[in-house]
Scaffold this motif. Structure first.
Motif, PDB file in Angstrom:
ATOM      1  N   CYS A 127      64.065  42.339  98.518  1.00 59.46           N
ATOM      2  CA  CYS A 127      63.760  42.169  97.092  1.00 59.46           C
ATOM      3  C   CYS A 127      64.557  40.986  96.549  1.00 59.46           C
ATOM      4  O   CYS A 127      65.782  40.944  96.677  1.00 59.46           O
ATOM      5  N   ARG A 128      63.844  40.047  95.947  1.00 55.14           N
ATOM      6  CA  ARG A 128      64.493  38.868  95.358  1.00 55.14           C
ATOM      7  C   ARG A 128      65.271  39.192  94.094  1.00 55.14           C
ATOM      8  O   ARG A 128      66.123  38.414  93.688  1.00 55.14           O
ATOM      9  N   ILE A 129      65.001  40.336  93.488  1.00 57.36           N
ATOM     10  CA  ILE A 129      65.680  40.677  92.235  1.00 57.36           C
ATOM     11  C   ILE A 129      66.961  41.476  92.488  1.00 57.36           C
ATOM     12  O   ILE A 129      68.037  41.079  92.074  1.00 57.36           O
ATOM     13  N   CYS A 130      66.836  42.600  93.195  1.00 60.27           N
ATOM     14  CA  CYS A 130      68.018  43.456  93.380  1.00 60.27           C
ATOM     15  C   CYS A 130      68.686  43.272  94.736  1.00 60.27           C
ATOM     16  O   CYS A 130      69.785  43.768  94.957  1.00 60.27           O
ATOM     17  N   GLY A 131      68.029  42.587  95.669  1.00 60.33           N
ATOM     18  CA  GLY A 131      68.614  42.361  96.985  1.00 60.33           C
ATOM     19  C   GLY A 131      68.435  43.506  97.960  1.00 60.33           C
ATOM     20  O   GLY A 131      68.933  43.444  99.083  1.00 60.33           O
ATOM     21  N   ALA A 132      67.716  44.557  97.563  1.00 62.32           N
ATOM     22  CA  ALA A 132      67.500  45.695  98.462  1.00 62.32           C
ATOM     23  C   ALA A 132      66.768  45.244  99.715  1.00 62.32           C
ATOM     24  O   ALA A 132      65.910  44.367  99.664  1.00 62.32           O
ATOM     25  N   GLY A 164      59.556  47.955  94.497  1.00 64.22           N
ATOM     26  CA  GLY A 164      58.911  48.827  93.533  1.00 64.22           C
ATOM     27  C   GLY A 164      59.854  49.580  92.617  1.00 64.22           C
ATOM     28  O   GLY A 164      59.398  50.436  91.850  1.00 64.22           O
ATOM     29  N   ARG A 165      61.144  49.314  92.674  1.00 63.46           N
ATOM     30  CA  ARG A 165      62.080  49.989  91.769  1.00 63.46           C
ATOM     31  C   ARG A 165      61.739  49.638  90.335  1.00 63.46           C
ATOM     32  O   ARG A 165      61.349  48.506  90.033  1.00 63.46           O
ATOM     33  N   THR A 166      61.920  50.568  89.454  1.00 64.49           N
ATOM     34  CA  THR A 166      61.562  50.375  88.047  1.00 64.49           C
ATOM     35  C   THR A 166      62.224  49.148  87.461  1.00 64.49           C
ATOM     36  O   THR A 166      61.560  48.311  86.836  1.00 64.49           O
ATOM     37  N   GLU A 167      63.524  48.979  87.682  1.00 68.62           N
ATOM     38  CA  GLU A 167      64.229  47.844  87.091  1.00 68.62           C
ATOM     39  C   GLU A 167      63.749  46.508  87.640  1.00 68.62           C
ATOM     40  O   GLU A 167      63.773  45.486  86.953  1.00 68.62           O
ATOM     41  N   CYS A 168      63.266  46.488  88.856  1.00 70.27           N
ATOM     42  CA  CYS A 168      62.754  45.240  89.422  1.00 70.27           C
ATOM     43  C   CYS A 168      61.320  44.999  88.976  1.00 70.27           C
ATOM     44  O   CYS A 168      60.957  43.866  88.675  1.00 70.27           O
ATOM     45  N   GLU A 195      59.956  45.795  86.234  1.00 69.68           N
ATOM     46  CA  GLU A 195      59.923  45.337  84.836  1.00 69.68           C
ATOM     47  C   GLU A 195      60.213  43.848  84.737  1.00 69.68           C
ATOM     48  O   GLU A 195      59.829  43.206  83.786  1.00 69.68           O
ATOM     49  N   ARG A 196      60.896  43.298  85.744  1.00 69.39           N
ATOM     50  CA  ARG A 196      61.290  41.877  85.692  1.00 69.39           C
ATOM     51  C   ARG A 196      60.347  40.985  86.484  1.00 69.39           C
ATOM     52  O   ARG A 196      60.609  39.823  86.670  1.00 69.39           O
ATOM     53  N   ARG A 197      59.243  41.561  86.960  1.00 67.46           N
ATOM     54  CA  ARG A 197      58.260  40.746  87.692  1.00 67.46           C
ATOM     55  C   ARG A 197      57.661  39.736  86.749  1.00 67.46           C
ATOM     56  O   ARG A 197      57.443  39.991  85.581  1.00 67.46           O
ATOM     57  N   GLU A 198      57.345  38.595  87.295  1.00 68.86           N
ATOM     58  CA  GLU A 198      56.752  37.541  86.469  1.00 68.86           C
ATOM     59  C   GLU A 198      55.272  37.463  86.665  1.00 68.86           C
ATOM     60  O   GLU A 198      54.715  37.735  87.635  1.00 68.86           O
TER      61      GLU A 198
END
Length: 143
Positions: A93-98, A134-138, A140-143
């Motif tokens: 994941c590019r947002i949270c790094g998972a 697919g985490r909620t916090e990620c 929501e930040r999809r572009e």
């Protein structure tokens, strides 16, 4: 891997089992997917005197012994995980790094086509796909 089998493997190569080597292998196994820096942070919680150079050298040794393997999941340091695990494709994941894993069979049609059309054999253990998990916090930040 038990301490005795690790010790035997090292001894057969003229090396000895040190507390540092054991701690580093345990950290990789516990963390799942970890950079040398993450392994260093985990080991330092138990043995503050272990330096980052020792981490890198030991990870290289453990990889030569076939106990760990690495892949590149970003532009930074390689990520290590246990070599005994089933081969898998990494999802990063590019947002949270998972980091998640999927079965390489999912990509079999692509790898078969590359082999047939180009004679190219994919090293599936080094495949990493980047996106947004697919985490909620990620999500929501999809572009």
């Amino acid at each position: 891997m038990s301490d005795s089998s690790l010790a035997e493997m090292l001894r057969s190569r003229g090396l000895r089992l040190t507390a540092q080597r054991q701690l580093i292998l345990e950290a990789v196994l516990d963390l799942g997917h970890a950079t040398p820096e993450q392994v260093h942070a985990a080991v330092r919680e138990v043995a503050a005197g272990v330096n980052i150079t020792t981490i890198y050298r030991t990870l290289e040794l453990l990889e030569r012994l076939g106990l760990v393997t690495h892949t590149h999941l970003s532009h930074g340091s390689p990520t290590y995980h246990a070599a005994g695990e089933n081969t898998h494709v990494h999802l990063v994941c590019r947002i949270c790094g998972a980091v998640d894993e999927v079965d390489p069979e999912l990509f079999q049609p692509v790898t078969d086509k590359l082999a047939a059309d180009r004679g190219f054999q994919v090293d599936i253990g080094h495949v990493a796909l980047f996106g947004v998990c697919g985490r909620t916090e990620c999500g929501e930040r999809r572009e």
